[in-house]
Enzyme design. Sequence first.
Site, PDB file in Angstrom:
ATOM      1  N   LYS B  78       0.702  -1.176  -0.066  1.00 22.84           N
ATOM      2  CA  LYS B  78      -0.103  -0.062  -0.009  1.00 22.84           C
ATOM      3  C   LYS B  78       0.660   1.347   0.063  1.00 22.84           C
ATOM      4  CE  LYS B  78      -4.080  -2.153   2.082  1.00 22.84           C
ATOM      5  NZ  LYS B  78      -5.051  -1.946   3.094  1.00 22.84           N
ATOM      6  N   GLY B 142      -0.724   0.473   7.369  1.00 25.65           N
ATOM      7  CA  GLY B 142      -1.239   0.798   6.006  1.00 25.65           C
ATOM      8  C   GLY B 142      -2.652   1.239   6.213  1.00 25.65           C
ATOM      9  N   ALA B 143      -3.399   0.383   7.031  1.00 24.45           N
ATOM     10  CA  ALA B 143      -4.911   0.883   7.355  1.00 24.45           C
ATOM     11  C   ALA B 143      -4.942   1.997   8.216  1.00 24.45           C
ATOM     12  CB  ALA B 143      -5.630  -0.251   7.783  1.00 24.45           C
TER      13      ALA B 143
END
Lengths: 282, 282
Positions: B78, B142-143
């Site tokens: 990502k 990433g999130a």
Amino acid sequence: MENLLIPSPQGTTRVFVVLGDPVAQVKAPELMNRVFVANGVDAVMVPVHVHPCELPTVMPGLKQIANLDGMLITIPHKFDVCAHIDTASEMVSLSGAANALRREIDGSWSGENFDGLGFVAGLMQQGHDPAGKIVTLVGSGGAGVAIAAALLQAGVQRLNVTDLSKEKASRLAQRLNARYNGRVDASVTPQLQDADIVINSTPMGLRETDPLPFDVDRLHNETLVADIIMKPAQTRLLKHAAQRGLRVHQGIHMLAPQIEMYREYFRVPFVGEHSVGENPRY
Amino acid sequence: MENLLIPSPQGTTRVFVVLGDPVAQVKAPELMNRVFVANGVDAVMVPVHVHPCELPTVMPGLKQIANLDGMLITIPHKFDVCAHIDTASEMVSLSGAANALRREIDGSWSGENFDGLGFVAGLMQQGHDPAGKIVTLVGSGGAGVAIAAALLQAGVQRLNVTDLSKEKASRLAQRLNARYNGRVDASVTPQLQDADIVINSTPMGLRETDPLPFDVDRLHNETLVADIIMKPAQTRLLKHAAQRGLRVHQGIHMLAPQIEMYREYFRVPFVGEHSVGENPRY
């Protein structure tokens, strides 16, 4: 062939691609997905449309995809793809063209060409062993070069390769003669009078209005006339030859053996036909 | 979700991919193929397994495939995928991460991040508007980075971003404060006492034996405790919070809005649910 349903690809699915430009006309995804489903293999083939100038960018990318295990190659990439093959088969070296690539255990990519092998297998299945025969091949394009190499491997006595471009035919003859010394000659006009088998590997015949690729009337009565065009099944060339009482060999015969060759090459274990519902994935 | 059957890809099929390492666990192919089939679109999503060191080779290749229209990006790509995006959305610029790319009409590639947008949409759907709230985000991976950006876009009053790596949290806060002046602060230890919403975006809770990502007992009674872990649906964290009488918000709520966002982003015209048999392709 219509309406084939397959299990949806999932995270574990192995991927195969068919590369071409254009790609909308290819039948390989449906043919190979049928093979995957029938043998219970968690794999899918998808079309990949690549413009010729992008091949040098796309091929290195595809080769590095860890769950991509094989590629089929169609027009116009069969020649240029060879630059991206790590280990070329004898057929690829001889013909200078490839139509199938697979990932090996070590991550390298091998290339093979089944166009000619499929054509020869189709000839044999129809009872036309080319060994010892005098053969004329009209057209030295992507399929022609592979058919030429496979015919020599199958033991033809003499092979006349022709092309509207003399240079193209000569280059092919030179490469083939390096391995099959003196059995091949190149020309622009096909040698028809003493040929046992004459093969059309030009695109002439795809349209009903196309001129005939060579003059059927100049063949002797025992000549076998073969076409590699699949649609229409009975090309104008084959109709003319049949009307003259000659034996004919349709383009479709080279397809079925190739599907079986791809299955083996892509290491799809043969289980046999069973319906999706019996697929071991489920 | 089991046993989804789809029409076999054919030459005309548009291709979508989901990139990850590993990729076997991804659910995106089945989820998106369900969307394609339901809306009668001749498209398929396949998994693409790319090792991090191969991303610089694979991405340029994928971007040049003419019938490849979109990509979903998962762990660990990502962040690094952003180098291959031609036009980044504000969400991508803010978070420094992308989870979806699409081909534009001119052949360039745009990037978007729906992790945070999906999370915020899920909050809203459950009646938890974050506007004006004091929010603590535990974990800046990433999130997390995308959730942080989306929360600010949704109007949170103050955001505390935390990470075991102080540098990681500080970098994120710096990037966000450049746009949302002074509303973000970074720390290693989460600020819990005055938080209206506390979100776990660490992987802690995937296993039943994981320690809790933060101390639920230090929260005030009106705090909403949210988790982004989807499996198990009710993590140890959420169980503890519920036992204490706090409101909880499950990870699964961020998924459904994202599928709808992907459908729109990938320009799949919404037709609605209908079975494969009614698919206009056939």
